[in-house]
Enzyme design. Structure first.
Site, PDB file in Angstrom:
ATOM      1  N   TYR A 122       3.583   6.675  10.159  1.00 25.78           N
ATOM      2  CA  TYR A 122       2.795   5.489   9.783  1.00 25.78           C
ATOM      3  C   TYR A 122       3.669   4.428   9.110  1.00 25.78           C
ATOM      4  O   TYR A 122       3.563   3.241   9.413  1.00 25.78           O
ATOM      5  CB  TYR A 122       1.653   5.910   8.845  1.00 25.78           C
ATOM      6  CG  TYR A 122       0.532   4.892   8.751  1.00 25.78           C
ATOM      7  CD1 TYR A 122      -0.656   5.071   9.464  1.00 25.78           C
ATOM      8  CD2 TYR A 122       0.654   3.757   7.955  1.00 25.78           C
ATOM      9  CE1 TYR A 122      -1.682   4.142   9.386  1.00 25.78           C
ATOM     10  CE2 TYR A 122      -0.369   2.820   7.876  1.00 25.78           C
ATOM     11  CZ  TYR A 122      -1.535   3.030   8.581  1.00 25.78           C
ATOM     12  OH  TYR A 122      -2.545   2.101   8.505  1.00 25.78           O
TER      13      TYR A 122
ATOM     14  N   HIS B  56       0.842  -1.200   0.000  1.00 28.34           N
ATOM     15  CA  HIS B  56       0.000   0.000   0.000  1.00 28.34           C
ATOM     16  C   HIS B  56       0.878   1.252   0.000  1.00 28.34           C
ATOM     17  O   HIS B  56       1.809   1.361   0.802  1.00 28.34           O
ATOM     18  CB  HIS B  56      -0.906   0.008   1.237  1.00 28.34           C
ATOM     19  CG  HIS B  56      -2.062  -0.936   1.111  1.00 28.34           C
ATOM     20  ND1 HIS B  56      -3.144  -0.894   1.954  1.00 28.34           N
ATOM     21  CD2 HIS B  56      -2.304  -1.933   0.231  1.00 28.34           C
ATOM     22  CE1 HIS B  56      -4.001  -1.837   1.604  1.00 28.34           C
ATOM     23  NE2 HIS B  56      -3.519  -2.484   0.567  1.00 28.34           N
TER      24      HIS B  56
ATOM     25  N   PRO C 286      -5.133   0.401  18.157  1.00 30.85           N
ATOM     26  CA  PRO C 286      -4.750  -0.042  16.809  1.00 30.85           C
ATOM     27  C   PRO C 286      -4.824   1.041  15.727  1.00 30.85           C
ATOM     28  O   PRO C 286      -4.424   0.790  14.594  1.00 30.85           O
ATOM     29  CB  PRO C 286      -5.753  -1.175  16.509  1.00 30.85           C
ATOM     30  CG  PRO C 286      -6.872  -0.985  17.465  1.00 30.85           C
ATOM     31  CD  PRO C 286      -6.336  -0.264  18.662  1.00 30.85           C
TER      32      PRO C 286
END
Ligand SMILES: Cc1cc2nc3c(=O)[nH]c(=O)nc-3n(C[C@H](O)[C@H](O)[C@H](O)COP(=O)(O)OP(=O)(O)OC[C@H]3O[C@@H](n4cnc5c(N)ncnc54)[C@H](O)[C@@H]3O)c2cc1C
Length: 388
Positions: free
Chosen positions: A383, A72, A292
């Site tokens: 991230y 991704h 999460p």
């Protein structure tokens, strides 16, 4: 029985540590409270940072991940009816890999079995002893028979509810915790994902995440209240609620189907310090938990293990510097991940006590984020991965 390292817990942290030590010629046994099937049946994380991918390669278990994992290059954030792309690849030159924790666990278990390494499943009453001396021991019962393992080092990879952290005298450990006033109701379904990459949805009704495990298996979450139960939610109720929280295009194209797993996860930030007590080393969820939202839990477990494996390999070669600095090295990264996960959670969720002011400020922050290269880059850098 005598081994160099007794590993408690066969989650990703314990299994990965066992594999890295094996490749360095260090013998270890893994003790796991649950059965193999139970461990494999737990649906959990799925987003891997490059650091974790590299580590799985180093452990010799990356082949299926590269074949089946999805690369991704970014995420979408939806708020106020519009979707905004955070293009990780453009902003940082890096992406993430989507490959389920269950699959990583399976690959590691298979590698362990192929190498003939010892794992004791359904080990009852595991207890750790004398880790403040040079001769620690682990005791447990298997099929009603009491067993003792003498070892040089104990690796506490037994998760948040494990026995290792709980065995440390209270005065020797300090903890910091934040429990969030909501949970995530998650559904796994054999349906194609609504979008090729993850969509984070901030909505008046609550947060929702569109995630996946493969091109044919989706993982969706909706924010729910703390006292909710998964049994209360029929599949139809779940899909209706999810659809309400999506942008118009996603709501229209969402493919629904029967759930194959449905559960509620509580959201918590927790850190225990230090992560070393004499000959006991904590790694992964045994030492820290993050909500999460930032996809960090599994990645933190992997990076602890990377540092610990390196430290133990040096330790058995006569160099104690790595074990002496293990805790401090890990905790710096842990706290950065705790901060990022806490920030993402605050940015995207509806807090029960939030008034109109809080809601407007949250909207303004999202607006700033998607309009600022610097802010998007900061999100993307956190991230895709924090340097080890
Ligand atoms: C419901 C849920 C959903 C999650 N979703 C995400 C997500 O979407 N993204 C993300 O990044 N992270 C997620 N996480 C976090 C992520 O799964 C964890 O960070 C990761 O599993 C940590 O691995 P670990 O090996 O440290 O601990 P664990 O996976 O918890 O493994 C610990 C092991 O120790 C065993 N054990 C416990 N006590 C004992 C004992 N006394 N004796 C022997 N064995 C014992 C347990 O049975 C378990 O197998 C989720 C966690 C949960 C609980």
């Amino acid at each position: 029985m005598r081994v160099q390292v007794a590993i408690i817990g066969s989650g990703p942290a314990g299994l990965l540590l066992g594999q890295l030590l094996h490749r360095a010629g260090i013998d270890a046994v893994i003790l796991e409270r649950q059965s193999r099937e139970h461990v494999l049946g737990r649906v959990r994380a799925g987003v891997l940072e490059q650091v974790t991918v590299d580590l799985l390669d180093r452990a010799g278990v990356g082949e299926r991940m590269h074949r089946e994992g999805l690369i991704h290059d970014g995420i979408d954030i939806h708020f106020g009816g519009a979707r905004h792309r955070i293009d990780f690849r453009r902003l940082t030159g890096k992406g993430v890999t989507v490959y389920g924790q269950t699959e990583i666990t399976r690959d590691l278990m298979n590698a362990r079995a192929a190498a003939g390494l010892a794992t004791v499943y359904e080990a009852a009453d595991v207890a750790i002893h004398d880790f403040d001396t040079d001769h620690p021991r682990v005791t447990y019962r298997k099929d009603g028979v009491s067993e003792t393992i003498a070892c040089d080092v104990i690796a506490g990879c037994d998760g948040y509810h494990g026995v290792c952290r709980a065995s440390v005298p209270a005065a020797a450990v300090s903890t910091a915790e934040r429990i969030y006033p909501f949970g995530w109701l998650g559904v796994l379904s054999d349906t194609p994902p609504v979008s090729p990459e993850l969509i984070y949805n901030r909505h008046e009704r609550g947060f929702a995440l569109c995630s996946m495990r493969s091109r044919t298996r989706s993982r969706y979450y909706v924010q729910c209240s703390l006292d909710d139960s998964a049994e209360r939610w029929s599949d139809e109720m779940f899909w209706d609620e999810l659809r309400r929280r999506l942008d118009a295009k996603a709501a229209e194209t969402l493919v629904t189907g029967p759930s194959i797993e449905k559960s509620i996860a509580q959201l918590r930030s927790f850190v225990a310090e230090p992560m070393r007590f004499g000959r006991l080393f904590l790694a992964g969820d045994a030492a820290h938990i993050v909500p999460p939202t930032g996809a960090k839990g599994l990645n933190l477990a992997a990076s602890d293990v990377s540092v610990l494996a390196e430290a133990l390999i040096a330790f058995f070669a006569g160099d104690a510097h790595g074990v002496d600095t293990y805790s401090a090295r890990c905790l710096r990264r842990v706290w950065r991940a705790v901060r990022f996960s806490w920030w993402m959670t605050g940015l995207l969720h509806r807090f029960p006590d939030a008034d109109a002011f809080a809601h407007k400020v949250q909207t303004a922050e999202l607006d700033y984020l998607v309009g600022s290269e610097a802010a998007m880059t900061a999100l993307a850098e956190n991230y895709v991965g924090l340097a080890l």
